[in-house]
Design a protein around this motif. Structure first.
Motif, PDB file in Angstrom:
ATOM      1  N   LYS A 218      -2.131 -28.943  88.725  1.00 33.16           N
ATOM      2  CA  LYS A 218      -3.715 -29.465  88.737  1.00 33.16           C
ATOM      3  C   LYS A 218      -4.303 -28.011  88.224  1.00 33.16           C
ATOM      4  O   LYS A 218      -5.568 -28.490  88.196  1.00 33.16           O
ATOM      5  CB  LYS A 218      -4.013 -29.709  90.035  1.00 33.16           C
ATOM      6  CG  LYS A 218      -3.035 -30.779  90.239  1.00 33.16           C
ATOM      7  CD  LYS A 218      -2.844 -31.090  91.743  1.00 33.16           C
ATOM      8  CE  LYS A 218      -1.448 -30.252  92.390  1.00 33.16           C
ATOM      9  NZ  LYS A 218      -0.442 -30.160  92.032  1.00 33.16           N
ATOM     10  N   THR A 220      -4.424 -25.000  86.825  1.00 29.28           N
ATOM     11  CA  THR A 220      -4.469 -24.678  85.324  1.00 29.28           C
ATOM     12  C   THR A 220      -5.311 -25.931  84.670  1.00 29.28           C
ATOM     13  O   THR A 220      -6.654 -24.412  84.203  1.00 29.28           O
ATOM     14  CB  THR A 220      -3.276 -24.751  84.037  1.00 29.28           C
ATOM     15  OG1 THR A 220      -1.976 -24.470  85.229  1.00 29.28           O
ATOM     16  CG2 THR A 220      -2.867 -24.527  83.313  1.00 29.28           C
ATOM     17  N   THR A 253       1.541 -23.768  94.825  1.00 33.41           N
ATOM     18  CA  THR A 253       1.158 -22.512  94.983  1.00 33.41           C
ATOM     19  C   THR A 253      -0.100 -22.851  95.619  1.00 33.41           C
ATOM     20  O   THR A 253      -0.679 -21.846  96.131  1.00 33.41           O
ATOM     21  CB  THR A 253       0.833 -22.824  93.993  1.00 33.41           C
ATOM     22  OG1 THR A 253       1.778 -22.589  93.018  1.00 33.41           O
ATOM     23  CG2 THR A 253       0.464 -20.983  93.075  1.00 33.41           C
ATOM     24  N   ASP A 342       2.317 -30.164  75.453  1.00 32.75           N
ATOM     25  CA  ASP A 342       2.312 -28.752  74.314  1.00 32.75           C
ATOM     26  C   ASP A 342       3.927 -28.729  74.208  1.00 32.75           C
ATOM     27  O   ASP A 342       4.667 -28.046  73.378  1.00 32.75           O
ATOM     28  CB  ASP A 342       1.592 -27.913  74.484  1.00 32.75           C
ATOM     29  CG  ASP A 342       1.799 -27.567  75.972  1.00 32.75           C
ATOM     30  OD1 ASP A 342       2.813 -26.083  75.879  1.00 32.75           O
ATOM     31  OD2 ASP A 342       1.451 -27.604  77.149  1.00 32.75           O
TER      32      ASP A 342
HETATM   33  N1  GTP Z   1       3.388 -25.669  78.818  1.00 34.23           N
HETATM   34  C1  GTP Z   1       2.481 -25.710  79.372  1.00 34.23           C
HETATM   35  N2  GTP Z   1       3.201 -25.472  81.374  1.00 34.23           N
HETATM   36  C2  GTP Z   1       1.229 -25.672  82.284  1.00 34.23           C
HETATM   37  C3  GTP Z   1       0.235 -26.572  82.002  1.00 34.23           C
HETATM   38  N3  GTP Z   1      -0.115 -26.622  82.590  1.00 34.23           N
HETATM   39  C4  GTP Z   1      -0.050 -25.761  83.685  1.00 34.23           C
HETATM   40  N4  GTP Z   1       0.944 -25.202  83.190  1.00 34.23           N
HETATM   41  C5  GTP Z   1       2.197 -24.566  84.420  1.00 34.23           C
HETATM   42  O1  GTP Z   1       3.302 -24.927  85.294  1.00 34.23           O
HETATM   43  C6  GTP Z   1       3.181 -24.308  86.705  1.00 34.23           C
HETATM   44  C7  GTP Z   1       2.851 -24.864  87.402  1.00 34.23           C
HETATM   45  O2  GTP Z   1       0.411 -25.358  87.089  1.00 34.23           O
HETATM   46  P1  GTP Z   1       0.296 -25.348  88.014  1.00 34.23           P
HETATM   47  O3  GTP Z   1      -1.271 -25.590  87.345  1.00 34.23           O
HETATM   48  O4  GTP Z   1       0.520 -24.003  89.536  1.00 34.23           O
HETATM   49  O5  GTP Z   1       0.158 -26.542  89.338  1.00 34.23           O
HETATM   50  P2  GTP Z   1      -0.522 -27.148  90.391  1.00 34.23           P
HETATM   51  O6  GTP Z   1      -0.266 -28.554  90.539  1.00 34.23           O
HETATM   52  O7  GTP Z   1      -1.677 -26.516  90.774  1.00 34.23           O
HETATM   53  O8  GTP Z   1       0.769 -26.536  91.673  1.00 34.23           O
HETATM   54  P3  GTP Z   1       0.628 -26.441  93.028  1.00 34.23           P
HETATM   55  O9  GTP Z   1      -0.893 -26.053  93.161  1.00 34.23           O
HETATM   56  O10 GTP Z   1       2.324 -25.775  93.137  1.00 34.23           O
HETATM   57  O11 GTP Z   1       0.851 -27.982  93.146  1.00 34.23           O
HETATM   58  C8  GTP Z   1       2.892 -23.030  86.081  1.00 34.23           C
HETATM   59  O12 GTP Z   1       3.536 -22.181  85.712  1.00 34.23           O
HETATM   60  C9  GTP Z   1       1.348 -23.130  84.857  1.00 34.23           C
HETATM   61  O13 GTP Z   1       1.519 -21.997  84.097  1.00 34.23           O
HETATM   62  C10 GTP Z   1       0.823 -26.838  80.816  1.00 34.23           C
HETATM   63  O14 GTP Z   1      -0.690 -27.487  79.694  1.00 34.23           O
HETATM   64  N5  GTP Z   1       1.334 -26.937  79.552  1.00 34.23           N
END
Ligand code: GTP
Ligand code: MG
Length: 451
Positions: A218, A220, A253, A342
């Motif tokens: 989310k 990212t 996070t 990806d």
């Molecule tokens: N390969 C890949 N990794 C990704 C992608 N999007 C996010 N990630 C990875 O996935 C992990 C989690 O990404 P976040 O964006 O922190 O996920 P979140 O949903 O915000 O997670 P929380 O805030 O912890 O609930 C990180 O290590 C990112 O780098 C993607 O499109 N491709």
């Protein structure tokens, strides 16, 4: 599989991690194989090093959760790995916790899934609201335990029952009073946030929320969609704006909410990133974080982000958990986003789309990391947002009219603006509420007409 597996790094980091941060993770399931992946990730997110794993497939034992033989195995594993904590991925009752603790070496802490999640939230809570929510959840966790202890102590006239210490009803009353104080404060924060959302809507913004299982990507995606430019100076500023949403390969996070302006073709969109969902949370824990989820429940559109690089069954479970969390209170349309494409092999996306069409109809596939599919996602967001209305206003040329024209530019999308001697014609699209306001502003101008 019901055996125990010892962690590979049991000895290597014994010196660097203090004993109380070395944990054995354990889980009991009624049938099938226990999956310890998520509890291990949660343990890591809370700062534990997982030094051992143990699982059992059997029905719940009333006294110990696990079978007694398994508890003996657990004790041996804790000794061998010199762990200071046992983290159990089950809903462990107060007496089961007490009983298991009694079988373990002196000083080893028994932690269940909820306490572990609360520990993570406690570490991440850096706003007043987040701190209050954590406190509320802790108190709600304690309340039934205090009630049980108070009533046992009363019935048995044994205040020190089972070594649980002295309890009387004043403890219970005190917890209830604190709960109601925190609720009041959270409610007033929620009211202010609601007022801010309304103000933002009045300024012509559509509110889009990112929701989904923790670690789906989310934050990212939020950075990917966010505009380079900051939210304009006229919009009310608030600490939740502009702060960077962090990404890390770690559960939870993001705890607080972050709002940034998204880059769209027509619509002015404010995107909000928020706390991730997770399975098997008791209702009191979800309710404690309800006001954090308000930015999701009260959005104009929700983007439900799923990690599409996971196995289909895991995606399905996480989608179902997310739907359960959303559909109770959510009022907005939901667009499912398959993220991390990806990482997919050729053909995998089509297979997963097919397999999950029941829970994820017509998902948009993106990679927040590479940016693939993000343009399509932007188009989809604009297509799914509640429709704008078209309007054409003919205004006299005056300073007031010119400032109305620029107000329309700020709050909607002007398709055509043409001048003829003493008149200006503006053709525009905007939210119904904005069109209504533009009409009444125009009516207040001298000799104006609308067609
Ligand atoms: N390969 C890949 N990794 C990704 C992608 N999007 C996010 N990630 C990875 O996935 C992990 C989690 O990404 P976040 O964006 O922190 O996920 P979140 O949903 O915000 O997670 P929380 O805030 O912890 O609930 C990180 O290590 C990112 O780098 C993607 O499109 N491709
Ligand atoms: Mg995040």
């Amino acid at each position: 599989m019901t055996g125990s597996v010892e962690g590979a790094n049991a000895d290597s980091s014994a010196e660097s991690v203090p004993r109380e941060r070395r944990a054995v993770v354990a889980k009991r399931v009624d049938s099938g194989d226990a999956d310890l992946t998520e509890i291990s990730q949660l343990a890591a997110a809370a700062g534990y090093e997982v030094v051992g794993e143990l699982s059992q497939t059997r029905t719940e034992d009333a006294a110990f959760m696990f079978g007694e033989g398994k508890v003996a195995e657990l004790r041996d594993l804790v000794r061998r790995t010199d762990a200071g904590a046992v983290i159990i991925d089950n809903d462990v009752g107060p007496y089961q916790t007490f009983n298991i603790g009694g079988e373990l070496p002196e000083g080893v802490e028994v932690i269940d899934r909820f306490t572990l999640i609360l520990e993570i939230f406690g570490q991440r809570a850096n706003t007043r609201k987040a701190q209050l929510q954590v406190e509320l959840a802790e108190l709600r966790y304690e309340l039934p335990r205090a009630e049980a202890k108070a009533s046992l102590a009363k019935r048995d006239e044994r205040p020190g029952f089972m070594g649980l210490g002295e309890y009387d009803e004043s403890v219970e009353r005190d917890i209830k009073r604190q709960i109601s104080e925190i609720r009041d404060e959270l409610e007033s924060i929620a009211e202010k946030e609601e007022a801010r959302r309304e103000q933002r809507r009045d300024s012509g913004f559509d509110l889009v929320a990112l929701a989904g299982y923790t670690n789906a990507g989310k934050s990212t995606l939020m950075r990917r969609l966010a505009a380079e430019i900051d939210v304009d100076e006229n919009a009310d500023r608030h600490p939740d704006l502009d702060t960077t949403a962090e990404s890390q390969d770690m559960l939870f996070t993001t705890l607080g909410t972050t709002t940034r302006r998204a880059e769209m073709k027509k619509r002015d969109v404010l995107l909000t990133d928020t706390v991730g969902f997770i399975a098997d949370l008791p209702h009191w824990l979800v309710e404690s974080f309800e006001s954090t989820l308000d930015s999701v429940y009260r959005a104009d559109l929700v983007l439900l982000v799923v990690d599409a690089s996971e196995p289909v069954e895991s995606m399905r479970e996480k989608l179902v958990t997310s739907h359960d969390t959303l559909y109770e209170r959510n009022e907005a349309p939901v667009v499912t986003v398959f993220n991390k494409v990806d990482r997919l092999a050729p053909g995998e996306l089509a297979d997963k789309r097919g397999a999950l069409s029941g829970v994820a109809p017509d998902p948009v596939a993106v990679s927040a990391k590479t940016g693939a599919g993000v343009a399509e996602l932007r188009d989809r967001v604009e297509a799914e947002l509640p429709d704008w209305e078209r309007e054409r206003l003919v205004l006299p040329v005056s300073d007031e009219a010119m400032s109305l024209v620029s107000w329309i530019h700020d709050h909607g999308h002007v398709d055509e603006e043409s001048y003829a001697s003493d008149q200006v014609t503006v053709d525009f699209e905007a939210k119904p509420s904005i069109v209504a306001r533009a009409r009444s502003k125009a009516a207040a101008l001298a000799p104006a007409e609308s067609t």
